[in-house]
Design an enzyme around this catalytic site. Structure first.
Site, PDB file in Angstrom:
ATOM      1  N   LYS A   1       0.861  -1.185   0.000  1.00 49.84           N
ATOM      2  CA  LYS A   1       0.000   0.000   0.000  1.00 49.84           C
ATOM      3  C   LYS A   1       0.897   1.234   0.000  1.00 49.84           C
ATOM      4  CE  LYS A   1      -3.578   2.297   2.708  1.00 49.84           C
ATOM      5  NZ  LYS A   1      -4.468   2.189   3.853  1.00 49.84           N
TER       6      LYS A   1
ATOM      7  N   LYS B   1      -2.092  -1.510  -3.919  1.00 47.62           N
ATOM      8  CA  LYS B   1      -2.991  -0.369  -3.821  1.00 47.62           C
ATOM      9  C   LYS B   1      -2.195   0.930  -3.862  1.00 47.62           C
ATOM     10  CE  LYS B   1      -5.899   1.893  -0.508  1.00 47.62           C
ATOM     11  NZ  LYS B   1      -6.377   1.972   0.831  1.00 47.62           N
TER      12      LYS B   1
HETATM   13  C1  PBG Z   1      -7.346   3.006   5.751  1.00 49.97           C
HETATM   14  C2  PBG Z   1      -7.625   3.016   4.296  1.00 49.97           C
HETATM   15  C3  PBG Z   1      -7.433   4.035   3.341  1.00 49.97           C
HETATM   16  C4  PBG Z   1      -7.956   3.547   2.146  1.00 49.97           C
HETATM   17  C5  PBG Z   1      -8.413   2.254   2.386  1.00 49.97           C
HETATM   18  N1  PBG Z   1      -8.173   1.941   3.705  1.00 49.97           N
HETATM   19  C6  PBG Z   1      -6.935   5.425   3.465  1.00 49.97           C
HETATM   20  C7  PBG Z   1      -5.584   5.756   3.879  1.00 49.97           C
HETATM   21  O1  PBG Z   1      -4.682   4.914   3.996  1.00 49.97           O
HETATM   22  O2  PBG Z   1      -5.411   6.950   4.147  1.00 49.97           O
HETATM   23  C8  PBG Z   1      -8.034   4.297   0.845  1.00 49.97           C
HETATM   24  C9  PBG Z   1      -9.095   3.838  -0.100  1.00 49.97           C
HETATM   25  C10 PBG Z   1      -9.389   4.759  -1.221  1.00 49.97           C
HETATM   26  O3  PBG Z   1      -8.762   5.812  -1.420  1.00 49.97           O
HETATM   27  O4  PBG Z   1     -10.326   4.427  -1.967  1.00 49.97           O
HETATM   28  N2  PBG Z   1      -6.032   3.027   6.125  1.00 49.97           N
END
Ligand code: PBG
Length: 326
Positions: free
Chosen positions: A197, A250
């Site tokens: 991520k 992601k």
């Molecule tokens: C929680 C999380 C996030 C997303 C999914 N789970 C946000 C972040 O890390 O700030 C982002 C999903 C999206 O942008 O569609 N940590």
């Protein structure tokens, strides 16, 4: 008369031939639809940064799920959104079995037993700091955060979640969660880890939706730098060793190379998250007449499929299913 060695255009001669020869197809089975749960009753919010996506209280979310089920959606990814933020010292309250997310999960599973319910496991929606873990001296403390995340994941699994999806990017988080599940006899709960991520600008609209923006600093000490893909392979490898069942890259569109590399390297189910910013920029362009929505959405999701994703998490799920069903 000279003619071309091969007439590639034979392969494209009409729509039926093109369909017959398609190397990648989108199907309802591989799509995961993210949904947002808020507290209360008979509540529904629209957030302007994410057109056509809403947040619902549980009664209305159940109706929404009935609707998306009719379209063919078989899996959802649930996010709890609350404005009652917790001090880090109270974080274990997030794992209460009477919490609104836990109750929501069990209501959804009661009503729709065959809907696959994945639940995002993170602290950013719960903490006052808006960070994905617990803060110590302005820094997110890894091991304390893993403890809290494991407790939270366990509570979601006990409420009936089929899949827990840790998204906090803490080291050892998958191992901690797997141990908590095993210690409690939950042998069949899947872990879908947000393995690679990235610290991405494309989560902006989601943070409005989920009220989860960090109150200070950024997420760069735990999420990955956009410059790196070998590091993503290490992250994925570690999650596999720690017991993940499904690994994830992601965002999706900005990291298609990472998806493709991960697909070649690991014999694992691979998910890609087509995130909020990727969704909203295309949606806004379509709504303003700059792009043709039908072909833009299809092309977007096919690019993720072609890169190698087995599972696509996308806010376009409803749109694409309407198109497939037509
Ligand atoms: C929680 C999380 C996030 C997303 C999914 N789970 C946000 C972040 O890390 O700030 C982002 C999903 C999206 O942008 O569609 N940590």
């Amino acid at each position: 008369m000279k003619f071309p060695d091969t007439r590639m255009r034979r392969l494209r001669n009409n729509d039926s031939i093109r369909k017959l020869l398609a190397e990648n197809r989108l199907s309802t089975d591989e799509l995961v639809y993210p949904v947002f749960l808020i507290e209360g009753k008979n509540k529904k919010d629209i957030i302007s940064s994410m057109p056509d996506v809403e947040r619902f209280s549980i009664d209305l979310l159940l109706k929404e799920i009935a609707d998306v089920k009719k379209l063919g959606i078989k899996s959802i990814l649930l996010f709890g959104v609350t404005d009652k933020k917790l001090k880090d010292s109270d974080i274990s309250k997030s794992a209460s079995k009477d919490g609104f997310v836990q109750r929501g999960i069990s209501e959804i599973k009661n009503k729709f037993p065959d809907m696959v319910v994945a639940v995002d496991v993170c602290l950013c929606g719960y903490t006052e700091s808006g960070h994905c873990g617990i803060i110590k001296d302005e820094y997110v403390d890894n091991d304390k955060s893993v403890e809290a995340l494991s407790e939270l994941a366990l509570s979601y699994a006990l409420s009936g979640a089929d899949i827990v999806a840790p998204s906090a990017m803490m080291d050892g988080m998958v191992r901690g969660i797997r141990k908590a599940l095993e210690d409690n006899g939950l042998k069949n709960t899947l872990i879908m880890s947000y393995s690679a991520k990235y610290a991405s600008a494309f989560y902006g609209p989601f943070r409005d939706m989920a009220e989860s923006a960090p109150s200070f600093g950024d997420r760069k000490s735990y999420q990955m730098p956009p410059s790196n893909s070998r590091e993503a392979m290490r992250e994925i490898e570690l999650d596999i060793k720690e017991g993940a069942d499904i690994v994830m890259v992601k965002p999706a569109l900005m990291y298609l190379d990472v998806i493709s590399k991960a697909k070649e390297r690991f014999n694992m189910p691979l998910a890609a998250y087509n995130v909020s910013g990727e969704y909203s920029m295309i949606k806004f362009a379509c709504k303003n007449g700059l792009l043709d929505e039908r072909s833009a959405v299809m092309e977007t999701l096919l690019s993720i499929k072609r890169a190698g994703a087995d599972i696509i998490i996308t806010y376009f799920a409803k749109d694409i299913l309407r198109m497939i069903n037509e």
